[in-house]
Design a protein around this motif. Structure first.
Motif, mmCIF file in Angstrom:
data_model
loop_
_atom_site.group_PDB
_atom_site.id
_atom_site.type_symbol
_atom_site.label_atom_id
_atom_site.label_comp_id
_atom_site.label_asym_id
_atom_site.label_seq_id
_atom_site.Cartn_x
_atom_site.Cartn_y
_atom_site.Cartn_z
ATOM 1 N N ILE A 30 0.853 -1.189 0.000
ATOM 2 C CA ILE A 30 0.000 0.000 0.000
ATOM 3 C C ILE A 30 0.881 1.229 0.000
ATOM 4 O O ILE A 30 1.809 1.343 0.813
ATOM 5 N N GLU A 31 0.581 2.166 -0.917
ATOM 6 C CA GLU A 31 1.278 3.446 -0.947
ATOM 7 C C GLU A 31 0.266 4.574 -1.025
ATOM 8 O O GLU A 31 -0.694 4.512 -1.786
ATOM 9 N N SER A 32 0.503 5.609 -0.246
ATOM 10 C CA SER A 32 -0.344 6.793 -0.236
ATOM 11 C C SER A 32 -0.189 7.574 -1.538
ATOM 12 O O SER A 32 0.790 7.436 -2.261
ATOM 13 N N HIS A 33 -1.182 8.412 -1.785
ATOM 14 C CA HIS A 33 -1.132 9.323 -2.929
ATOM 15 C C HIS A 33 -0.339 10.564 -2.509
ATOM 16 O O HIS A 33 -0.746 11.314 -1.640
ATOM 17 N N ASN A 34 0.794 10.799 -3.133
ATOM 18 C CA ASN A 34 1.625 11.945 -2.761
ATOM 19 C C ASN A 34 0.992 13.279 -3.118
ATOM 20 O O ASN A 34 1.331 14.311 -2.550
ATOM 21 N N LEU A 35 0.091 13.282 -4.085
ATOM 22 C CA LEU A 35 -0.631 14.498 -4.456
ATOM 23 C C LEU A 35 -2.105 14.262 -4.172
ATOM 24 O O LEU A 35 -2.904 14.064 -5.076
ATOM 25 N N PHE A 39 4.291 -4.091 2.807
ATOM 26 C CA PHE A 39 4.988 -2.822 2.631
ATOM 27 C C PHE A 39 3.922 -1.741 2.631
ATOM 28 O O PHE A 39 3.069 -1.694 1.737
ATOM 29 N N ILE A 40 3.955 -0.871 3.658
ATOM 30 C CA ILE A 40 2.938 0.162 3.816
ATOM 31 C C ILE A 40 3.656 1.492 3.967
ATOM 32 O O ILE A 40 4.433 1.699 4.901
ATOM 33 N N TYR A 41 3.383 2.407 3.035
ATOM 34 C CA TYR A 41 4.088 3.689 2.992
ATOM 35 C C TYR A 41 3.068 4.817 2.885
ATOM 36 O O TYR A 41 2.199 4.798 2.001
ATOM 37 N N GLY A 68 6.510 -9.664 9.597
ATOM 38 C CA GLY A 68 7.489 -9.197 8.632
ATOM 39 C C GLY A 68 7.032 -7.940 7.917
ATOM 40 O O GLY A 68 6.023 -7.329 8.231
ATOM 41 N N GLY A 69 7.819 -7.515 6.951
ATOM 42 C CA GLY A 69 7.437 -6.367 6.139
ATOM 43 C C GLY A 69 8.015 -5.056 6.626
ATOM 44 O O GLY A 69 8.891 -4.999 7.493
ATOM 45 N N THR A 70 7.487 -3.952 6.081
ATOM 46 C CA THR A 70 8.002 -2.609 6.329
ATOM 47 C C THR A 70 6.849 -1.637 6.516
ATOM 48 O O THR A 70 5.920 -1.609 5.707
ATOM 49 N N LEU A 71 6.919 -0.828 7.571
ATOM 50 C CA LEU A 71 6.028 0.310 7.771
ATOM 51 C C LEU A 71 6.873 1.557 7.612
ATOM 52 O O LEU A 71 7.784 1.806 8.401
ATOM 53 N N LEU A 72 6.574 2.359 6.595
ATOM 54 C CA LEU A 72 7.424 3.486 6.236
ATOM 55 C C LEU A 72 6.617 4.774 6.270
ATOM 56 O O LEU A 72 5.635 4.921 5.535
ATOM 57 N N GLY A 73 7.006 5.695 7.149
ATOM 58 C CA GLY A 73 6.319 6.970 7.257
ATOM 59 C C GLY A 73 6.666 7.913 6.125
ATOM 60 O O GLY A 73 7.423 7.581 5.205
ATOM 61 N N SER A 74 6.124 9.119 6.210
ATOM 62 C CA SER A 74 6.266 10.103 5.137
ATOM 63 C C SER A 74 7.722 10.440 4.857
ATOM 64 O O SER A 74 8.562 10.477 5.761
ATOM 65 N N ASN A 75 7.989 10.706 3.598
ATOM 66 C CA ASN A 75 9.251 11.328 3.209
ATOM 67 C C ASN A 75 9.141 12.797 3.572
ATOM 68 O O ASN A 75 8.414 13.560 2.939
#
Length: 209
Positions: free
Chosen positions: A125-130, A159-161, A188-195
């Motif tokens: 899952i990836e958020s919409h940057n715009l 993978f969740i960003y 397992g996996g990755t939780l990745l906050g905002s750039n």
């Protein structure tokens, strides 16, 4: 035992949902749903399905998630959605929330919003940057994944960003479902906050409400 394989659904901005799933032992394989300003995949009540490689892209609104899993009253013959097994689910660029599992904001007595024995392997899952759909700037403002009244949910190799809203939030309401609650596993996996070069920092990766 119905099945849909190797099909792309393009909403072309039409307001209705993309694909509504009910029934017993259904099969979805290699499905892509894109450009649906509504719920792209609405799992209203589904029992023992085995799904593989589902792609949801550029769907949802500020208030409607990209994919919803619940147990709609009167849909199918079982009591609730159960034993939902998905291998490979990708949800990208939703306007706000990407996925809800047994979650509904508002009515504390509506038992339609429940699911049990849900396993999602290789979740991406990836958020919409715009995030113009939310109308308030960039990224997901609400949680990317809302989990409500559930029993035994497993997310593996995810993978969740996203951000600045939480990546995962859990809000269980015992007044809505008084039995069969609990059990959420992340394996397992990755939780990745905002750039933070582009978005505010994500204050809570996982949030219990």
């Amino acid at each position: 035992g119905s099945g849909v394989e190797n099909i792309a659904f393009s909403g072309n901005g039409a307001p209705g949902p993309g694909l509504v799933m009910q029934g017993f032992e259904s099969v979805l394989r290699h499905i892509r749903i894109i450009n649906v300003p509504n719920i792209a995949l609405d799992v209203q009540k589904s029992n023992n399905p085995r799904w593989e490689h589902i792609y949801i892209d550029d769907c949802g609104t500020a208030t409607l998630e990209g994919m919803r899993v619940w147990s709609k009253e009167g849909a199918g013959h079982a009591a609730e959605t159960n034993t939902l097994d998905i291998n490979g689910l990708t949800i990208e660029r939703c306007a706000n929330t990407a996925l809800t599992l047994g979650y509904k904001d508002g009515d504390p007595t509506n038992r339609d919003y429940y699911a049990e024995f849900v396993k999602i392997h290789n979740l991406h899952i990836e958020s919409h940057n715009l995030n113009t759909g939310a109308g308030l700037g960039k990224g997901n403002l609400s949680p990317l994944i809302w989990i409500g009244d559930v029993r035994q949910v497993t997310l593996s190799s995810a993978f969740i960003y996203g951000g600045p809203g939480p990546l995962i939030a859990h809000n269980q309401n015992p007044n809505r479902q008084t039995w069969g609650n609990g059990g959420i596993k992340l394996i397992g996996g990755t939780l990745l906050g905002s750039n933070t070069e582009n978005l505010p920092a994500t204050p809570h990766l996982i949030h219990h409400v």
